[in-house]
Design an enzyme around this catalytic site. Structure first.
Site, PDB file in Angstrom:
ATOM      1  CG  ASN A  10      22.487 -51.745 -29.864  1.00  0.00           C
ATOM      2  OD1 ASN A  10      21.947 -52.452 -30.257  1.00  0.00           O
ATOM      3  ND2 ASN A  10      21.644 -50.678 -29.267  1.00  0.00           N
ATOM      4  CE  LYS A  12      20.265 -48.529 -31.887  1.00  0.00           C
ATOM      5  NZ  LYS A  12      19.894 -46.946 -31.781  1.00  0.00           N
ATOM      6  CG  HIS A  98      19.076 -48.840 -26.091  1.00  0.00           C
ATOM      7  ND1 HIS A  98      18.138 -48.122 -27.099  1.00  0.00           N
ATOM      8  CD2 HIS A  98      20.322 -48.764 -26.647  1.00  0.00           C
ATOM      9  CE1 HIS A  98      18.733 -47.469 -27.998  1.00  0.00           C
ATOM     10  NE2 HIS A  98      20.007 -47.863 -27.733  1.00  0.00           N
ATOM     11  CD  GLU A 100      16.913 -47.798 -30.184  1.00  0.00           C
ATOM     12  OE1 GLU A 100      16.893 -49.171 -30.347  1.00  0.00           O
ATOM     13  OE2 GLU A 100      17.190 -46.834 -30.686  1.00  0.00           O
ATOM     14  CD  GLU A 171      22.943 -45.326 -26.388  1.00  0.00           C
ATOM     15  OE1 GLU A 171      23.969 -45.638 -27.199  1.00  0.00           O
ATOM     16  OE2 GLU A 171      21.924 -45.992 -26.557  1.00  0.00           O
ATOM     17  N   GLY A 177      20.213 -41.869 -33.625  1.00  0.00           N
ATOM     18  CA  GLY A 177      19.743 -42.067 -34.695  1.00  0.00           C
ATOM     19  C   GLY A 177      19.323 -40.831 -35.610  1.00  0.00           C
ATOM     20  CB  SER A 217      24.720 -39.021 -34.066  1.00  0.00           C
ATOM     21  OG  SER A 217      23.197 -39.376 -34.268  1.00  0.00           O
TER      22      SER A 217
END
Ligand code: 13P
Length: 255
Positions: A10, A12, A98, A100, A171, A177, A217
């Site tokens: 991904n 992003k 996701h 985000e 996730e 991240g 990660s």
């Protein structure tokens, strides 16, 4: 039946068109020379690069997906992209929900359910993302959070769904991240719980075949151990998917 492992990148909001083509060319080269396993490799670049990358990987087994999609198929939705548009440029997968998107664009389970249904009916395989925040993990609420994300997001989807038409990604938000990976044991516990819930939502047979990816990660040095857990069927990779060498080492960790 053995579940074929997936390694998905991904990207992003990273890489302009030239950078994207450069990265994909590097990945193709390393995969051709070094990858000997049967991992399913999927790239999720930004929308603007999809058509060009599709041409670039035409004769290559790498698959393509989008990072998001709109829940309607056509109409006055300025700035949005539909399932049929994604299909027309060569996508076969789409990431839905996701964290985000949930966090910065207020996407909730109800909306994500519409997106998942639209993806499936239009012939794209959704990778439905779920995961808890640090606060939810620490106060112990996270099993309920995950359960609600699953049941609401998958509500009304036929129990008869073909297992290859659905992928789940766990996730944990606190691992995305941050360099802080869930331990293999933490991830395996959640994955096995997800599979139990999928058995109730669909059927035990279907649940046994749905792939459940871990994201947060994942790096070359922890991928092998994570992928060896019985219910971890591959990874959804963020940061490390932007470096061809790291991404390919993660692919190789499939075995
Ligand atoms: P990182 O691998 O950068 O933690 O991101 C994970 C992720 O969000 C993949 O969708």
């Amino acid at each position: 039946m053995k579940r074929r492992k997936i390694v998905a990148g991904n990207w992003k909001m990273n890489n302009d068109l030239n950078e994207a083509l450069g990265l994909v060319t590097e990945i193709k080269g390393i995969v051709k020379d070094e990858v000997r396993n049967d991992a399913e490799i999927i790239l999720f670049p930004p929308y603007i690069s999809l058509a060009s990358i599709a041409k670039n990987i035409e004769k290559h087994p790498i698959l393509l997906g989008a990072q998001n999609v709109h829940q309607e198929n056509v109409g006055a939705y300025t700035g949005e992209i539909s399932v049929s548009m994604l299909k027309s440029v060569g996508c076969s997968y789409v990431i839905i929900g996701h964290s985000e998107r949930r966090q910065y664009f207020s996407e909730d389970n109800e909306l994500l359910n519409l997106k998942i249904k639209r993806a499936i009916s239009g012939g794209l395989v959704p990778i439905y993302c779920i995961g808890e925040t640090l606060e939810e993990r620490e106060n112990g609420d996270f099993w309920d959070v995950l359960k609600t994300q699953l049941w609401e997001g998958l509500e009304g989807i036929s129990a008869e769904i073909a297992p290859e038409k659905m992928v789940i990604a766990y996730e944990p938000v606190w691992a995305i991240g941050t360099g802080k990976t869930a331990s293999t044991e933490q991830a395996q516990d959640v994955h096995s719980y997800i599979r139990e819930e999928l058995a109730e939502i669909f059927s035990p047979e279907t649940a046994a075949q749905i792939r459940i990816l871990y994201g947060g990660s994942v790096k070359p040095d922890n991928a092998k151990e994570l992928f060896s857990a019985p219910d971890i069927d591959g990874g959804l990779i963020g940061g490390a998917s932007l470096k061809s060498r790291d991404f390919c080492e993660i692919i190789k960790a499939v075995g």
